[in-house]
Structure formats: C-alpha cells, structure tokens
Write an enzyme that holds these catalytic residues in place. Structure first.
Site, mmCIF file in Angstrom:
data_model
loop_
_atom_site.group_PDB
_atom_site.id
_atom_site.type_symbol
_atom_site.label_atom_id
_atom_site.label_comp_id
_atom_site.label_asym_id
_atom_site.label_seq_id
_atom_site.Cartn_x
_atom_site.Cartn_y
_atom_site.Cartn_z
ATOM 1 N N LYS A 118 78.034 15.733 74.379
ATOM 2 C CA LYS A 118 78.544 15.273 75.675
ATOM 3 C C LYS A 118 80.025 15.641 75.804
ATOM 4 O O LYS A 118 80.774 15.530 74.821
ATOM 5 C CB LYS A 118 78.346 13.756 75.769
ATOM 6 N N SER A 124 75.687 7.895 82.180
ATOM 7 C CA SER A 124 76.507 9.062 82.387
ATOM 8 C C SER A 124 76.171 10.235 81.474
ATOM 9 O O SER A 124 76.629 11.345 81.727
ATOM 10 C CB SER A 124 77.971 8.670 82.168
ATOM 11 N N SER A 166 74.698 4.258 79.108
ATOM 12 C CA SER A 166 74.830 5.689 79.401
ATOM 13 C C SER A 166 74.063 6.630 78.482
ATOM 14 O O SER A 166 73.955 7.814 78.772
ATOM 15 C CB SER A 166 76.305 6.091 79.408
#
Lengths: 481, 489
Positions: free
Chosen positions: B77, B152, B176
């Site tokens: 990420k 996210s 997330s």
C-alpha cells in the site's frame, strides 16, 4: 502615590547533556555542519516514530531532585501544535498537564535574607530546529535556511511560581539554578550557545494587594545581566504606566540589549491554543520509586551543602566558601589543590585571586585552566617551604600559565630560588652594610625604619631572590652587635 | 496460471524448482497488463526492479536456503514507506516524495525474500472507505467494475483479487484492510496493536493504525503475518512477545471453542443477505465442534462516534507536518510562511480537510473535555466490553461490513453514510484486538460477503485457525475472483 510590588515568574529552558537526542539516536554535539546530525525521526519524516531516551528522563529527574521537586510516578507526553518552519512535525512533543516533576523549591540568599522560590514544574520536551535568516534581520531577509541539528535535543522546561520580587532576585535565582544544573551535570547552561534560555513574566500590584496585575512576557534575554536589566526596565515602565493611571497591556515584549529597552512583539490578549493532546505514540511515562531513589543516592553534593562543608572542614570564611562553590568545577579544583597543600586558606586565596583573574582575562573556564590543581599545589608548596617568596610566586604562576611548565622547572630554569641560607645571605648583607653607612648609622641611632631601606637594598642586590624575612633578621643581628 | 495461486501453492512449486520466481513475476505482470487498465489498483509499478528481485530470489532458491516468502510477488500500500521508491499516500501533496528509509514491515518482507510488484492505490492518507478519495484515480472492484473495491486499502485488495499480486500489505485504522478484503472476496487481517511494527507507516491516527496482510486465503495471511510480526525497537508501541508458528496452528481443531455472536452487531442496519451469511457461518462452526453463544457489547453503539472523534483528532495532528517547508509539495508562489502553509495545505483533498477541521475543532481547549476526553472514555468502555466478552468466549463473530461493495460515487458526497461502512470493523481498532475478514458467501448478484472474526489480544493463532477451518469446510463454494475479471477488450 501607591507603593508597588513587583511580581516575577521565570520560564527556563535548559538543554540536557544527553549523548543522543530525546527521541532518536542522533548526536547532540554543538556546532556540527548544518543538518549533519539528523535522521528520519528528528526531521519529522512521516512514519518515523519517537523512542524515548532513558538518559534524558534520568537527567530530568536529577534536575527535579536538585530543585526539591516531587517526581511524578506517571507523567504524559503531549503534542503541542503550532506551525513554524523549524518545527518539522508541526507539533512539539512536550508535557502539558502531567509533568515529570512538580512542586519544587529553590532557596536563595538575597543580602542577609533567605528567600524561597517555588518551582511549579519541570518537564521534558524536545528542541525545535534553528532558522537562519539570510540577510540583516528576520524582516528584511528574503529567505531562511533551516538547520535541524538542534531538532530533537532533550530539554527541560523549568517554570517558577510567581515568587520572585525583584530583578536582582531573578538574576540571583538564575545564577543559583545554573549552579544546580551544572553541579548535577544536567545541563552545561551555556546561554551563548543557547543551551540555557529564559523568558520572564512580570507584573506589578499595589503593595498589600493579593490579586495579580496584568503581566507582560519578555523574550530575547541572552544573559543573566540582560534578565536583570530588562526586568528593571520593564518594572519601571509598568510602574510609570500604572502611576499615570494607564493600563499595562498583556503582551510579549522583546528586549533590545543595545537600546536597553523592551518593545512590544505581539498581544497576548487572545491566548494561543496549542491543541494539546496526549501523543498517541508514547504511552504514559512510568517512573518507579526505586529508580528515583537510586538517582537521588547518586546525586552529587549540592552547592549549599558543599558551602557549609567548606566553612566547617576547611575553616574558610563564608565569602570564600560562597565563591568557591559557585561552580562544581571550581570547588573540585580547590579541593584537588588542598589535597596537595594542606593549607586551605592559602589555596583559597590563590584560586580566588591569581588563578581566576588570569582565567577571566583569557576568557577561560576553570575546567580548561592550563594550570592543573596539582601544578598549583606544587607552586604553593614552594611558598610554604620558603623556596620562593609570594611576590616571585606570582611571576612563577604567570610563567606556568604561559608555558605549561611546572613551578619547580621554572624556578630552577630562571634561577628564582629564594636565598635563605645564611652564608650566601651574609655576603650580600655585608656588602649592603658597607655601601650604606648613612642608613646603618640611622638604624643604630634608633631610627628603626631604616631597616626597611636596608632590606630593600638586600633584595635589590639579590635580584629579588633573598628571603626578605631572613634578611631582616640577619641585618638586625649584625647591626645590633 | 501462477498469478492466481496462493503463496503456499507457489512456495511448493518454487522450492521444487517447478517454476522460477522470474516466471511467477512475469505471470503477475502479464495479468497486470491485461487488467490494470480497468482496475487501476496501482499508483506505481516496479516491473524492472521486480525482475531483478526475482532473479535474486531464484539464486537463493537454487542454493536451497531460501527464506519463507522467497520469490513471492507482493504489493505494498502506498502509505508504507519504501526506501528509494515513491510513497505518495495517493496525495498530490506527496506525489514526488521518496522516503530515505524502509518501513520495518518492508525490511522484514525483503528479508523474507519477497518481490515487490508496486505500490497500491488508497484513499488519500488512508482516509476513506472506497479508495475514491485517491487524488490520482479511482480503483474498481474486480468483481464488478461499477463498484468500489472498498478502502482505504482498495488498491491492495483489488490487486490481490484480480491476480495483480499474490498478496499485499495494507493498513487498517478503522477497517481499511478488512472492509476492502470483504468487498473484493479475499482475506484481510488486522493484527493486535503492537504485534506488527508501524515504523514507516505514514500515520493517519497512530493509536488506531495497524499494518497487516491481504491474501487469497487464511494460510497466506498466517504466512505473511509470520514474516512481518515481532518486536521493533523503532516503534515505541511495539510489544515484546514470543511468536507462535501461525501456520502450524492452523491444523489444530476447534472442538469446544466458544464463538460469541454479539447481538449489537446483527442489527437492523445489516443487509439481510449478510445477516443470513453470518448465521450460515455459525452453523458451519458448530458442525466443526465449536459452541456459538449470544453475547453483548453494550457500548458498541457509541463506537462510531468515539472512533471518528479520536481518529479525526489524531489525523489533524499527523497531517500537520505537510506544511510545504520540507514535506508537502509547495504549490504556487508564496510571499511568506503563512501563505506557503496555506497554499500547500490547500492541496489536500476534501476528506483530509474534513478530518483536519473536525480534529482541530475538538482539540481546541473549549471542546477538548466535551469531545476528545469523552471519546477516550467510551474507548475504555469498549475495551472493557471486549474483556468481559472474552471471559465467556474465545472469538467473536460478526459481519465485516453491513453491505457488500457499493457502487462508485454512491456514498462519496454522504460522508456519514460512508463512515457507517466501518461500523463493525472500527471496534477492533478501538480495542486493539486482532480481527480477520474471511469470505463467507455471495449475494444473489454474485458479490462477495465477508465475516469478521475478532480475538483476544495477541491471539491471532485462534482467529486464524477458526478462519482457516471455515475456509477448508466451505472450499467447494469458494469462487475465484479472478474468474470474474474479464480481460480488457
């Protein structure tokens, strides 16, 4: 017309003598190339995390103990938010409502009186970086450079109660504080390098009143003298305003050393809101009683205790003891010298006199004196043993400072050994008697003062090396025959 | 096709030298070439570096002393710092930021021999539940391109689901990792707070942030966790603990294990299909020897409010450093520092600004006690709820999300509705306990549903074991997400 009482409180920031910064492993040495002592943590790079330096906590506890504070078993690190280019995270890690140390007290001697100044708190925090404004001043410079070497250095903030009642007391308090922090090796307290900084809050109130008046805060105080001068100026300024029935504005004022005046910087009517919050990365700091106790046990002798001991053990006058204990290094120097020469008052006279005078003239601190205590002891022994006179000894010390040689070496090299043996002296004295029939006759007629002149002649003839006392005795013996 | 395999499958093939790490990486990039135009899971791809790493992995595999994840292509990420590799947080303000250091989890993955495929898309600074707050581009759900992948960590979830990586790292502040895992039909684990180092994770809310894996199955989650867990002296909240062998534990049975079913998390907000799926899971677990019991988390209804207050306060602080002095790209000409701060920070997206405003407001002296302190008290109550519950049960079962993946743009202008998709997940962040999302069925429309298994602090082993056994038991019903992905054109 009302009589006014001056109310002063101080906020002092002192850099701790830790080897590495408070939340990272970066070196803390002063004066490195800009931005050479930095890492992701003290540069505030996102994702870097603070790891508390145990030594910083220990030194802050030491400071707290030296200032007679309560050491709080649990304290909290908070974020203090504000935007400024030298603050890389846009918040400073500090301690707000739960400081490490609180409720302390420092005792001062102001003239003959003892005064107790309360310490509200001592808390641990991190330094910001340093802005270097290119150009003449912050206003005219077109850009600024930033040095983050200082960013993250461990600091204690020491806040006094509003217990200080004059500008002089403020200076005396700072001197005492500096002594305490130096003794405990918490901070080197170098105002010129910024390792000790002070802001002062001052207000006036009619004598007898218990309510506080409106206070101003003074910044840019770069020496203890500046603190005293600025507070004297500010007390006077406020007094004149109040007597003219005008108001003192709550504001931050800047001390201008050259002009000897304070100037308004910004209003404090609306207090800054730093949006304090507990730092989520740092759990509350737990300090156990055993740790505090071991730090307490290992505290060095503090100045007041040392002063009393010097008076009692060495039979020194209080004045000498006061001067010698103003710095731990000075006291250590004195004691190391007494180890060599067991005549404390002689040592005290020389340390406070010749040694400090020479160091002051050369802008040196006692710890960097070119003449070590052992060497000074060597010289004083020569005085005790009548090898040199006090007058010659002063010249010997100058040579020692200049060349680094020992007293014995210098005395031998220069042929400054005092002439005390009777045979050598007798020859010189006989010569002086032969050449000065007038004064000799005067003396023998009872004008005893003439002996002084004759001793002077002996000294002259011996190029200052004759032992004057001995010469005096021998002259008298010869002339009274 | 290697790109659709699990870590454990590839590990066997790689060790047996039946496939090379290079072939695996090429297979993953082939898949990326096919679908990335549509999915847009990545912010940055590292094709040439990945091939170099794969060759290095092959050399180690040849020597026969390869570390655990040797040659496995993994996506990271883009809020996890990678030395020398752009780390943007999907924000214009960091679009050219290259960290000088690796996050501890990246260091550990490199030591474990992984091949880094690229950096995945996210909601700007991990603030969001749909990845639509990325300032670069939206990411689409591999199961239905008109839908969000969740957020996210939407880029990481979509990449794993679409075969663009074998596994991925994500971060989880309020769900997330788990919510996008559920939306994309894969497994996501938020470990216990303090088990996995946060050093190098660009923070949103440090007391709630976690790093964890997104994988194809539970075994893979155990393998990645094993590689990234452990004490780190650079993270002051890191905990020193002896780690179990997470993979070995998976083969244990769950006879007598007590599964708590909290009534507060099976409420009216819950989509009926999702609710049905959870009761289905309970039946399966009972058939495996577990006992299912109704429990209560009485303060759960206050979790959302507490979570958003604490998170916003911390976020407003974390994002303060992007002021244009050193961090945060300076935009435009500024005449003084204040205008520089304002112009730089003006570049932040709407969600970041919203959280900064809320956070700044509640940290103000007048509001602090009313909001921030109260929110912390609620957080303590929630922790106590869990302590009580875990006195009675070993794991707690709930849906991961109230609904399956929603359509793009659907909730973007309705932040409170968007926040509600984190209602079940944020509890575990407030309490710091481990929580795993495992696929548990499909809607009639074919969208994946996820269940959440929460466990006692540092008891990842039990959580993973339950997830794994359920997964084994229902393997025949499992659909491969990639099958649903139609190649571009």
């Amino acid at each position: 017309m009302a009589d006014w009482e001056v109310i002063i409180g101080l906020e002092i920031h002192a850099e701790l003598l830790t080897e590495s910064k408070v939340f990272c492993g970066c070196n803390t040495e002063f004066g490195g190339e800009p931005n050479s002592q930095v890492c992701p943590v003290c540069m505030g790079l996102p994702g870097a995390l603070p790891v508390l330096n145990r030594q910083a906590v220990e030194l802050a506890i030491k400071a707290g103990l030296a200032l007679n504070c309560t050491i709080n078993g649990t304290s909290q690190f908070d974020r203090k938010h504000y935007f400024y280019p030298d603050l890389p995270k846009a918040y400073q890690i500090s301690q707000n409502d739960r400081p490490l140390c609180s409720h302390g007290m420092v005792e001062l001697s102001v003239g003959d009186r003892k005064r107790q100044i309360g310490i509200q708190r001592v808390h641990l925090e991190e330094e910001a970086g340093k802005s270097v404004h290119v150009g003449d001043s912050i206003i005219s410079s077109e850009y600024s450079l930033l040095d983050y070497n200082r960013s993250g250095i461990a600091l204690v903030e020491i806040v006094t109660e509003p217990d200080i009642r004059s500008a002089e007391e403020a200076r005396l308090f700072l001197e005492k504080l500096k002594t305490l922090l130096e003794y405990t090796e918490v901070s080197d307290c170098k105002m010129e390098e910024g390792s000790l900084r002070c802001d002062a809050n001052i207000s006036l109130r009619p004598k007898g009143s218990s309510a506080y008046g409106v206070k101003t805060e003074i910044k840019n105080l770069n020496s203890f003298r500046a603190v005293q001068r600025a507070l004297e100026f500010e007390a006077d300024r406020q007094r004149r305003l109040l007597q003219a029935k005008e108001v003192v504005l709550p504001e931050t004022r800047h001390w201008d050393e050259a002009k000897g005046m304070t100037f308004s910087m910004r209003s404090k009517a609306k207090a800054a809101d730093y949006r304090y919050m507990p730092d989520p990365n740092l759990y509350p700091l737990q300090v156990d009683e055993a740790w505090i106790e071991s730090i307490r046990q290992n505290l060095p002798e503090l100045p007041d205790a040392k002063r009393d001991r010097f008076i009692n053990d060495y039979d020194l006058p209080p004045y000498d003891a006061d001067v010698l204990t103003t710095s731990r290094h000075l006291a250590d120097y004195f004691e190391a010298c007494v180890q060599e020469v067991d005549e404390p008052k002689l040592v005290s006279n020389w340390v406070m006199g010749e040694v400090l005078r020479w160091l002051k003239a050369h802008e040196l601190e006692i710890e960097s004196s070119p003449v070590a205590p052992k060497e000074l002891g060597g010289l004083l022994k020569l005085i005790q043993e009548d090898v040199v006179s006090t007058i010659v000894a002063k010249d010997v010390l100058s040579e020692m400072f200049a060349t680094g040689k020992s007293a014995v070496e210098i005395v031998d090299e220069k042929g400054w050994r005092q002439i005390s043996d009777a045979d050598s002296l007798e020859a010189i004295i006989d010569g002086v008697i032969a050449e000065n029939p007038g004064p000799v006759a005067d003396f023998q007629k009872g004008k005893t003062k003439a002996i002084g002149f004759l001793v002077g002649q002996v000294m002259k003839a011996s190029k200052g090396q004759a032992n004057p006392q001995k010469a005096n005795e021998m002259l008298r013996q010869k002339l009274q025959k | 096709m290697f790109s659709s395999m699990t870590i454990s499958q590839l590990r066997t093939l790689l060790r047996a030298r039946e496939v090379s790490a290079e072939e695996v990486v090429i297979s993953v990039f082939d898949q990326i070439d096919k679908v990335e135009g549509d999915i847009e899971a990545y912010v940055t791809l590292c094709r040439s570096e990945a091939l170099v790493q794969a060759k290095r992995a092959d050399a180690l595999l040849k020597e026969g002393n390869a570390p655990d994840l040797c040659g496995i292509p993994i996506a990271i990420k883009d809020n996890i710092s990678t030395a020398g590799l752009k780390t943007t947080c999907a924000s214009r303000i960091l679009d050219d930021y290259v960290p000088p250091f690796d996050a501890t989890v990246v260091t550990k993955l490199k030591e474990a021999g992984v091949v880094i495929v690229g950096k995945t898309n996210l909601d700007e600074f991990a603030l969001g539940s749909s990845t639509e707050n990325s300032q670069f581009h939206v990411t689409r759900n591999p199961w239905d391109r008109s839908r969000v992948p969740g957020g996210s960590s939407g880029g990481s979830a979509a990449a794993v689901a679409a075969g663009e990586a074998i596994a991925a790292l994500g971060s989880d502040t309020g769900g997330s990792i788990r919510q996008p895992a559920a939306f994309c039909g894969i497994v996501g684990l938020k470990p216990t707070y303090g088990l996995v180092s946060r050093y190098g994770l660009i923070p949103a809310a440090p007391s709630l942030d976690h790093v964890g894996p997104l994988t194809r199955d539970v075994r893979d989650a155990a393998l990645v966790l094993q590689a990234i867990a452990g004490w780190d002296g650079k993270d002051p909240t890191s905990v020193q603990k002896e780690l179990p062998n997470y993979e070995a534990v998976l083969s244990e049975d769950i006879t007598g294990l007590v599964v708590g079913l909290p009534k507060e998390l099976l409420d009216n907000e819950l989509d009926p299909e999702a609710k049905e799926a959870i009761f289905g899971v309970a039946n399966v677990l009972e058939s495996l020897g577990a006992r299912v019991e109704a429990i209560s988390l009485p303060h759960a209804e206050y979790a959302m409010a507490s979570f958003y207050l604490i998170a916003s306060a911390e976020i407003s602080s974390s994002l303060a450093c992007f002021d244009g002095v050193r961090l945060g790209k300076r935009y435009g000409e500024a005449k003084d520092t204040t205008s520089m701060f304002m112009k730089t920070r003006g570049q932040l997206g709407i969600e970041a600004k919203r959280r900064i405003l809320v956070g700044t407001a509640i940290l103000q002296e007048d509001n602090y006690t009313t909001y921030f302190v109260k929110a912390q008290k609620v957080r303590t109550k929630i922790r106590e709820d869990f302590q009580q519950a875990f006195g009675r049960c070993d794991v707690i079962l709930s849906p991961t999300t109230p609904t399956p993946a929603f359509t793009l743009g659907h909730k973007l202008d309705r932040p409170v509705i968007m926040y509600k998709s984190d209602v079940y997940t944020s509890l575990a962040n407030l309490a710091g306990i481990p929580a795993l999302s495992v696929p548990c069925g499909y809607t009639e429309g074919g969208l994946p549903l996820g269940m959440q298994i929460m466990g006692k602090p540092f008891d990842e082993a039990t959580v993973l074991k339950v997830g794994h056994l359920y997964e084994q038991q229902t393997a025949s019903e499992r659909r491969l997400p990639q099958k649903e992905v139609k190649a571009n054109g």
